[in-house]
Design an enzyme around this catalytic site. Structure first.
Site, PDB file in Angstrom:
ATOM      1  CE1 TYR A 127      -3.535   2.607   0.526  1.00 39.20           C
ATOM      2  CE2 TYR A 127      -1.983   3.544   2.082  1.00 39.20           C
ATOM      3  CZ  TYR A 127      -3.109   3.658   1.306  1.00 39.20           C
ATOM      4  OH  TYR A 127      -3.809   4.828   1.293  1.00 39.20           O
TER       5      TYR A 127
ATOM      6  CD1 TRP B  41      -1.464   7.666  -0.692  1.00 40.42           C
ATOM      7  CD2 TRP B  41      -1.541   9.410  -2.098  1.00 40.42           C
ATOM      8  NE1 TRP B  41      -2.697   8.234  -0.587  1.00 40.42           N
ATOM      9  CE2 TRP B  41      -2.766   9.310  -1.433  1.00 40.42           C
ATOM     10  CE3 TRP B  41      -1.347  10.431  -3.018  1.00 40.42           C
ATOM     11  CZ2 TRP B  41      -3.815  10.191  -1.673  1.00 40.42           C
ATOM     12  CZ3 TRP B  41      -2.383  11.310  -3.256  1.00 40.42           C
ATOM     13  CH2 TRP B  41      -3.607  11.180  -2.586  1.00 40.42           C
TER      14      TRP B  41
HETATM   15  P1  PGD Z   1       3.580   8.295   1.605  1.00 39.06           P
HETATM   16  O1  PGD Z   1       4.354   9.198   2.469  1.00 39.06           O
HETATM   17  O2  PGD Z   1       2.873   8.904   0.458  1.00 39.06           O
HETATM   18  O3  PGD Z   1       2.560   7.592   2.576  1.00 39.06           O
HETATM   19  O4  PGD Z   1       0.600   6.477   3.541  1.00 39.06           O
HETATM   20  P2  PGD Z   1       1.663   6.297   2.352  1.00 39.06           P
HETATM   21  O5  PGD Z   1       2.475   5.095   2.641  1.00 39.06           O
HETATM   22  O6  PGD Z   1       0.973   6.378   1.031  1.00 39.06           O
HETATM   23  O7  PGD Z   1       4.522   7.092   1.136  1.00 39.06           O
HETATM   24  C1  PGD Z   1       4.904   6.907  -0.157  1.00 39.06           C
HETATM   25  C2  PGD Z   1       6.333   6.394  -0.173  1.00 39.06           C
HETATM   26  O8  PGD Z   1       6.640   6.052  -1.506  1.00 39.06           O
HETATM   27  C3  PGD Z   1       7.352   7.433   0.263  1.00 39.06           C
HETATM   28  O9  PGD Z   1       8.227   6.902   1.218  1.00 39.06           O
HETATM   29  C4  PGD Z   1       8.081   7.791  -1.028  1.00 39.06           C
HETATM   30  O10 PGD Z   1       9.436   8.121  -0.856  1.00 39.06           O
HETATM   31  C5  PGD Z   1       7.942   6.506  -1.837  1.00 39.06           C
HETATM   32  N1  PGD Z   1       7.972   6.716  -3.285  1.00 39.06           N
HETATM   33  C6  PGD Z   1       7.588   7.803  -3.967  1.00 39.06           C
HETATM   34  N2  PGD Z   1       7.754   7.601  -5.284  1.00 39.06           N
HETATM   35  C7  PGD Z   1       8.256   6.364  -5.440  1.00 39.06           C
HETATM   36  C8  PGD Z   1       8.634   5.587  -6.583  1.00 39.06           C
HETATM   37  O11 PGD Z   1       8.518   5.986  -7.733  1.00 39.06           O
HETATM   38  N3  PGD Z   1       9.098   4.331  -6.350  1.00 39.06           N
HETATM   39  C9  PGD Z   1       9.223   3.844  -5.088  1.00 39.06           C
HETATM   40  N4  PGD Z   1       9.673   2.606  -4.969  1.00 39.06           N
HETATM   41  N5  PGD Z   1       8.871   4.555  -4.000  1.00 39.06           N
HETATM   42  C10 PGD Z   1       8.390   5.793  -4.176  1.00 39.06           C
HETATM   43  C11 PGD Z   1      -0.408   7.415   3.479  1.00 39.06           C
HETATM   44  C12 PGD Z   1      -1.558   6.966   4.386  1.00 39.06           C
HETATM   45  O12 PGD Z   1      -1.250   7.288   5.742  1.00 39.06           O
HETATM   46  C13 PGD Z   1      -2.848   7.581   4.031  1.00 39.06           C
HETATM   47  S1  PGD Z   1      -3.269   7.640   2.358  1.00 39.06           S
HETATM   48  C14 PGD Z   1      -3.735   7.993   4.945  1.00 39.06           C
HETATM   49  S2  PGD Z   1      -5.145   8.842   4.475  1.00 39.06           S
HETATM   50  C15 PGD Z   1      -3.588   7.699   6.364  1.00 39.06           C
HETATM   51  N6  PGD Z   1      -3.815   8.845   7.169  1.00 39.06           N
HETATM   52  C16 PGD Z   1      -3.516   8.800   8.476  1.00 39.06           C
HETATM   53  C17 PGD Z   1      -4.155   9.619   9.468  1.00 39.06           C
HETATM   54  O13 PGD Z   1      -5.058  10.408   9.177  1.00 39.06           O
HETATM   55  N7  PGD Z   1      -3.727   9.502  10.741  1.00 39.06           N
HETATM   56  C18 PGD Z   1      -2.777   8.644  11.114  1.00 39.06           C
HETATM   57  N8  PGD Z   1      -2.398   8.587  12.384  1.00 39.06           N
HETATM   58  N9  PGD Z   1      -2.168   7.867  10.192  1.00 39.06           N
HETATM   59  C19 PGD Z   1      -2.498   7.893   8.899  1.00 39.06           C
HETATM   60  N10 PGD Z   1      -1.865   7.087   8.003  1.00 39.06           N
HETATM   61  C20 PGD Z   1      -2.305   6.916   6.634  1.00 39.06           C
END
Ligand code: PGD
Length: 799
Positions: free
Chosen positions: A109, A111
């Site tokens: 999972y 983004w």
């Molecule tokens: P991101 O920081 O977007 O968080 O959680 P998510 O895991 O989606 O992580 C994406 C990762 O992908 C980053 O580390 C980035 O460096 C890496 N990345 C980016 N591009 C690439 C690529 O091209 N290749 C590779 N291999 N990696 C890449 C988000 C999630 O957190 C979400 S959507 C929600 S809504 C939740 N919200 C909450 C909340 O409201 N409250 C709490 N306490 N916790 C939450 N967690 C959730």
């Protein structure tokens, strides 16, 4: 050098490469409200936290699979790509051979980055499906609860989310928005896949100009921009359902509800009515009952209900409300409230879910399906609801309920993650650390040394979009944007596609994975197929690929700006029934009731969350922490970018504290504080603010998790709120994530020199010992055992 077009989840922009290898970033010229997050792009690109070479955890390199207790605690050894790929391919083959493909978890999972072809999860899922299958994950952390509830009560979650009444319709017709969770402007800059024109800030300004009233129901005043006329109801977090029920009760008690609509368009109202008026359980859900629960005066609740009935009213609920224990209830109760008002399907009236949660909800762009990477069917049927990752790893073989079925966690031996950061997004990170100690091997593709990369065995450095070619666009985007490569890959980083193609080569299915195409040929192929389909459907006539690529974008054909959710259904529910068992909006669901779930009964109900002020749990931890989305980064992405860094206080994530709570704890603005409960603790910098309800703290998500060595439960030196949240599901129906709230205590830091933030520096990287023998398999998972923690490197400059 010329400007290169590209796009991101936070908007389209132009990149000008600089002679020194850096970049200058300019917003898209047509973007009326570019995202502040753009300021973080240039600094993140070459930040010292970039993973520059493949790396293997020292203990795994020495002892092989099954040495997981050292994860997140040991240094890494940099190795050649050849060696790293051989190790990963060997492990994938071994685990599949010994345990079957379901022993590989590739739920992955996250983004990741925008881009239709290089999207990391799409690449990984395609790879693993062709490999022979994998245990996958379902739903999202954003919306995991509603994605299970909505199909049961309105038939189709997509309808509510994608066909939401549009902002122009709301601006024109709505007189009052009752916004549970507000319309947080910080979130509207983000849409998965991209957004070329940020229009929502403009619509919010138009709303203010039109004099539309907004009743903001939230403990946080900043959940609504200052413009629109506002009545701020600072509800106790987690108690909106009680307020919604009391509003509905008032409508009924005063004869203000729309009986005809309820009879024509809903089913189950009589059951809900018996609950509301107390015939079912002896407790009328009136305003006097709700007032002490939600911390608002009863007369104020009644007055709001009367105002709602007297004018064109839209009831909206942000996604954050369902990211909590019993998260189905506020969504369902809001729907019931809107049904009682009887304005569903009328322009500007009714129900909405997610305004301000994401940029595309209510947006006017053309919802066209964009090109996508084909996904072969996964031969393995095992999956988990994504927020159950720690349970999956901790409890193989255990049964759990999900959406009316009973499932069993498979026995996962290898975790393969690309494009997500579970050590940011999951709850109770101390528990997640214990869970991540169990699998035999953890493989992570990451551009940065995030906490997830640090908890892996084999880390493969991935490029970011500026280092590769792609195209991108989001739901309701106005353009398909060509994403030109702007800089060379950082260090030895490779595209996820290239990494997986090399693994497929070793595993014998490269021709199936790549179909013999280079990435540029894939882009041309996917674009060509898509363009042909659009033409065949009469939906548009895209230019040839070369022209699109040279132009840098293609404007997608438009569609009418006005849209009203459920208009057809309201007009004729017989001819346009919903896809529910009754064909109507289900205010009582016999199917849910039949499951007999105490945490999700058959109709919307007030279920007292275990962590709320006034409960026994609040005696030692009296403050209610709201862990919502950050304004200065996207989740954990861009945490090392300028906007996020500039917002830190005392070098840590800023926690907003009400002046009364600060004074009671002798905390001054800018102080370093410790926030804690029994699950964990974190440091943060105090920001005193009267823009939140007393007794409430706001600590946004996404500061990279930085557990201080030797602390158990973990003390995060940086301020990640998931050190504090509970890893409990919203309910046994949906198993959604509940990260939004946690009871905590806060104190001024008095422990002398505070532990430094080390996570914005790479971990200890040892020189490559190649060539060396491959590791032999170890004795299997050894949860509970632990190697001595090693001190992190001294940071050069901790802010
Ligand atoms: P991101 O920081 O977007 O968080 O959680 P998510 O895991 O989606 O992580 C994406 C990762 O992908 C980053 O580390 C980035 O460096 C890496 N990345 C980016 N591009 C690439 C690529 O091209 N290749 C590779 N291999 N990696 C890449 C988000 C999630 O957190 C979400 S959507 C929600 S809504 C939740 N919200 C909450 C909340 O409201 N409250 C709490 N306490 N916790 C939450 N967690 C959730």
């Amino acid at each position: 050098m010329s400007d290169r077009p590209t796009t991101s989840h936070w908007g389209a922009f132009r990149v000008r490469p600089r002679p020194d290898g850096g970049v200058l970033v300019e917003p898209h010229p047509d973007d009326p409200a570019p995202s502040p997050l753009l300021a973080g792009v240039a600094g993140s690109l070459h930040h010292r936290t970039r993973v520059r070479r493949p790396a293997v955890r020292e203990g795994w390199l020495r002892g092989g699979p099954g040495t997981g207790a050292g994860r997140g605690r040991e240094p890494f050894v940099e190795v050649s790509w050849e060696r790293a790929l051989d190790l990963v391919a060997g492990e994938l083959a071994r685990v599949k051979r010994e345990f079957g493909p379901q022993a590989v978890f590739g739920g992955s999972y996250g983004w990741a980055s925008a881009g239709r072809f290089h999207h990391a999860q799409s690449q990984l899922h395609r790879f693993l499906a062709l490999f022979g299958g994998y245990t996958s994950s379902r739903n999202s952390y954003s919306l995991g609860t509603s994605l299970v509830l909505l199909p049961r009560v309105v038939g189709d979650a997509e309808a509510v989310l994608r066909a939401a009444s549009s902002w122009p319709t709301i601006v024109r017709h709505t007189r009052l928005i009752v916004a549970f969770g507000g319309v947080p402007a910080k979130n509207v800059y983000v849409t998965p896949g991209g957004v070329t024109r940020h229009t929502t800030p403009g619509f919010l300004a138009e709303l203010a100009a039109a004099g539309t009233e907004v009743a903001l129901v939230s403990p946080l005043r900043d959940d609504l921009p200052d413009g629109p006329v506002t009545d701020w109801l600072p509800v106790v977090p987690g108690t909106d359902t009680a307020l919604m029920l009391a509003l509905t009760h008032t409508l009924v008690a005063e004869g203000l509800h729309d009986r005809a609509f309820l009879a024509r368009c809903t089913s189950g109202w009589p059951v809900l009515e018996r609950y509301l008026d107390g015939r079912a359980d002896g407790t009328p859900k009136d305003a006097d009952w709700a007032a002490p629960i939600c911390g608002l005066a009863a007369e104020r609740i009644r007055a709001l209900a009367r105002r709602m009935a007297a004018t064109r009213t839209l009831v909206t609920v942000t996604w954050s409300l369902q990211r909590a224990r019993y998260g189905e209830q506020p969504v369902w109760a809001a729907l019931a409230l809107a049904c009682a008002l009887g304005q569903i399907g009328l322009p500007g009236g009714g129900f909405g879910h997610g305004y301000g949660s994401m940029g595309d909800v209510g947006d006017t762009g053309p919802a066209l399906r964009l090109p996508f990477l084909p996904q072969p069917a996964n031969p393995v049927e095992e999956f988990i609801p994504c927020a159950r990752i720690a349970d999956l790893l901790l409890h193989p073989g255990e049964e759990y309920p999900y959406d009316g079925t009973t499932r069993r966690y498979p026995d996962v031996r290898l975790v393969h993650w690309a494009g997500g950061n579970p050590f940011h997004h999951h709850q109770d990170l101390g528990r997640l650390r214990r869970a991540f100690a169990r699998p035999e091997t953890v493989v992570v593709h990451e551009p940065h040394w995030t906490a997830t990369a640090r908890h892996a065995d084999i880390v493969l450095p991935a490029t970011t979009p500026l280092e590769r070619e792609d195209f991108g666009g989001g739901r309701r985007d106005t353009h398909l944007v060509a994403m030109h490569r702007a800089v060379d890959p950082v260090g030895e980083a490779r595209d996820d596609h290239a990494i997986l193609a090399a693994l497929a080569e070793r595993l014998g299915f490269a021709p199936e994975f790549t179909e013999g195409r280079t990435p540029r040929q894939w882009l041309e192929h996917l674009y060509g197929q898509w363009a042909e389909q659009l033409r065949a459907d009469g939906a548009g006539d895209p230019p040839p690929f070369d022209r699109f690529w040279a132009d840098g974008e293609w404007q997608l054909p438009g569609q009418p700006a006005e849209r009203t959710l459920f208009a057809e259904f309201r007009a004729d529910p017989e001819r346009h029934p919903l896809a529910t068992p009754s064909g109507r909006i289900e205010l009582h669901s016999p199917a849910i009731a039949a499951l007999g779930l105490p945490d999700c009964p058959g109709h919307p109900a007030w279920l007292d969350p275990p962590e709320r002020p006034g409960t026994p749990a609040a005696r030692r931890h009296p403050l209610l922490l709201v862990a919502n989305q950050p304004a200065t980064r996207l989740h954990s992405q861009l945490d090392v970018g300028a906007a996020s860094l500039a917002d830190k206080v005392a070098g840590r994530e800023a926690v907003e504290v009400h002046p009364d709570d600060a004074a009671a704890r002798s905390v001054a603005d800018g102080d370093l504080v410790r926030i804690f409960n029994d699950r964990g603790a974190c440091l943060a910098g105090a920001r005193i603010s009267d823009r939140l309800r007393p007794g409430v703290l706001r600590l946004p998500t996404g500061a990279w998790f930085d557990p201080v060595p030797g602390t158990e439960p973990p003390l995060c030196a940086h301020g990640n709120p998931n050190a504090l949240t509970a890893d409990l599901p919203s309910s046994r129906l949906s198993q959604g994530c509940t990260g939004q709230h946690a009871l905590v205590q806060l104190e001024r830091w008095t422990g002398g020199d505070p532990p430094p933030v080390t996570v914005h520096h790479p971990p200890v990287l040892l020189p490559c010992p190649d060539p060396a023998p491959s590791p032999t398999p170890g004795p299997g998972p050894t949860p509970g055992t632990r190697t001595a923690p090693r001190p992190d490197p001294a940071p050069e400059a901790v802010r």
